[in-house]
Design a protein around this motif. Structure first.
Motif, PDB file in Angstrom:
ATOM      1  N   GLY A 160       7.456  10.790  -1.350  1.00 20.60           N
ATOM      2  CA  GLY A 160       7.889  11.752  -2.348  1.00 20.60           C
ATOM      3  C   GLY A 160       9.390  11.942  -2.414  1.00 20.60           C
ATOM      4  N   LEU A 161      10.117  11.381  -1.444  1.00 19.28           N
ATOM      5  CA  LEU A 161      11.572  11.533  -1.412  1.00 19.28           C
ATOM      6  C   LEU A 161      12.287  10.198  -1.572  1.00 19.28           C
ATOM      7  N   VAL A 179       0.845  -1.198   0.000  1.00 15.71           N
ATOM      8  CA  VAL A 179       0.000   0.000   0.000  1.00 15.71           C
ATOM      9  C   VAL A 179       0.880   1.248   0.000  1.00 15.71           C
ATOM     10  N   GLY A 180       1.884   1.255   0.878  1.00 14.28           N
ATOM     11  CA  GLY A 180       2.780   2.405   0.942  1.00 14.28           C
ATOM     12  C   GLY A 180       3.545   2.614  -0.353  1.00 14.28           C
ATOM     13  N   ALA A 181       4.000   1.521  -0.976  1.00 16.42           N
ATOM     14  CA  ALA A 181       4.742   1.634  -2.234  1.00 16.42           C
ATOM     15  C   ALA A 181       3.864   2.205  -3.339  1.00 16.42           C
ATOM     16  N   ARG A 182       2.611   1.826  -3.349  1.00 10.90           N
ATOM     17  CA  ARG A 182       1.714   2.329  -4.382  1.00 10.90           C
ATOM     18  C   ARG A 182       1.429   3.815  -4.198  1.00 10.90           C
ATOM     19  N   VAL A 183       1.267   4.236  -2.950  1.00  8.00           N
ATOM     20  CA  VAL A 183       1.080   5.667  -2.685  1.00  8.00           C
ATOM     21  C   VAL A 183       2.336   6.437  -3.067  1.00  8.00           C
ATOM     22  N   GLU A 184       3.499   5.861  -2.768  1.00  5.73           N
ATOM     23  CA  GLU A 184       4.766   6.496  -3.128  1.00  5.73           C
ATOM     24  C   GLU A 184       4.871   6.698  -4.639  1.00  5.73           C
ATOM     25  N   ARG A 244       4.785  10.555  -9.260  1.00  9.80           N
ATOM     26  CA  ARG A 244       4.352  11.045 -10.572  1.00  9.80           C
ATOM     27  C   ARG A 244       3.784  12.451 -10.485  1.00  9.80           C
ATOM     28  N   HIS A 245       3.310  12.814  -9.300  1.00  6.97           N
ATOM     29  CA  HIS A 245       2.625  14.098  -9.147  1.00  6.97           C
ATOM     30  C   HIS A 245       3.560  15.208  -8.693  1.00  6.97           C
TER      31      HIS A 245
END
Length: 339
Positions: free
Chosen positions: A246-247, A183-188, A193-194
């Motif tokens: 994001g980092l 889940v965390g990897a997908r949000v990352e 991309r954003h």
């Protein structure tokens, strides 16, 4: 206007206070509507005319500049009042849109999910906008109740847009992915991309099932507060600090590692953003969240959070300077406990 009239009548025509009558419509234009400004301006014009005649100023045309001054200030005040009312109407529309956006972005969380009772509190530091960069969500998935609480770097519409990306990705991933790390990897990935530059989002993800523990995944966010049924209080700090969302490109590892904390009947987990713990009093002291855990004793989770929120504001001695979000998860002490 009354003071100017009294001074003018007392001092006589030689002092030259008459043009100050125009202060009436000037102040009316600052605080009132255009109709009120026009009425006050008309009254000031008539008053100036009467005082000019009383003082005999029109015999030598000395009263004409005073009349023109009152008329000019009245017109300017009416125009200013009209423009101000238009700006106020535009601001009201913007605030209304912001409120709708906030409700869409931060949907009401369920009061109960599985064995849990849940309550949330959100206070935006930007009172005019009523919207900020803190985020939260609760999703019931096949793997258990999954939670995210985060804080977007920066303010304004860019922060709101980033929060929308995180929440949208989490809502989908929480249903689809089999474990919290995925889940965390997908949000990352979605946030990568954003976002541009070095903007980031601190966040903590949690998964709570029917077992005696909760799994946490912390992306550089303040550690949740654990309040035990027996009265113990501690922070569920991760074994290692990790970079915020994001980092990932700046890190040298695979991101944060999930860790578990005991979470049984009667326990509470308080997720929060740094707007809570970084609230300062007059002496510059941070809010001592762990020592105020006693405020969470109320049977109603929402009332418990309200008590903490009011205590934070009291500690800061006024409005908060940063957004403050709190999400309280309480494990029911018994299966039949009221939701």
């Amino acid at each position: 206007m009354a003071v100017v009239t009294a001074v003018d009548v007392t001092a006589g025509p030689g002092v030259g206070f008459l043009p100050l009558v125009s202060l009436g419509p000037a102040f009316a234009g600052l605080v009132g509507g255009w109709r009120r400004t026009a009425v006050v301006g008309s009254a000031a014009f008539l008053l100036c005319l009467g005082l000019g005649m009383y003082d005999g100023l029109f015999e030598g045309r000395r009263g004409l500049p005073a009349l023109l001054s009152v008329a000019g200030v009245t017109v300017a005040g009416v125009v200013a009042a009209v423009m101000r009312q238009r700006r106020e109407a535009e601001l009201a529309n913007v605030r209304s849109i912001a409120e709708v956006a906030q409700r869409v972005l931060l949907r009401p969380v369920p009061r109960g999910a599985g064995p849990l009772r849940i309550a949330v509190s959100y206070t935006s530091a930007v009172a005019e906008a009523r919207i900020g960069g803190d985020l939260y969500e609760v999703v019931t998935s096949p793997g258990g109740v999954r939670i995210i609480v985060g804080d977007v770097q920066g303010k304004g519409l860019e922060a709101v847009e980033s929060a929308a990306v995180v929440l949208g990705a989490f809502r989908e991933a929480a249903h689809d992915e089999t474990d919290l790390t995925a889940v965390g990897a997908r949000v990352e990935r979605a946030l990568g991309r954003h976002l541009g530059g070095e903007r980031f989002v601190t966040a903590v993800l949690a998964e709570i099932g029917d077992g005696p523990s909760a799994t946490l995944l912390n992306f550089g966010h303040p550690a949740p507060l654990v309040v035990r049924a027996g009265g113990g209080v501690d922070f569920a700090a991760p074994p290692e600090r990790a970079l915020p969302l994001g980092l990932a490109a700046y890190g040298d590892g695979d991101g944060p590692k999930p860790h578990t904390v005991p979470f049984v009947a009667g326990d509470q987990l308080l997720f929060y953003t740094d707007g809570v713990t970084e609230a300062r009093d007059g002496g510059g002291r941070f809010y001592p969240l762990d020592t105020r855990a006693r405020l969470l004793k109320d049977d109603d989770p929402e009332e418990a959070l309200r008590a903490v929120r009011e205590d934070v504001v009291a500690h800061a001695e006024g409005p908060l300077h940063d957004d403050a979000a709190m999400l309280l998860v309480r494990y029911r002490e018994a299966p039949g406990e009221d939701r």
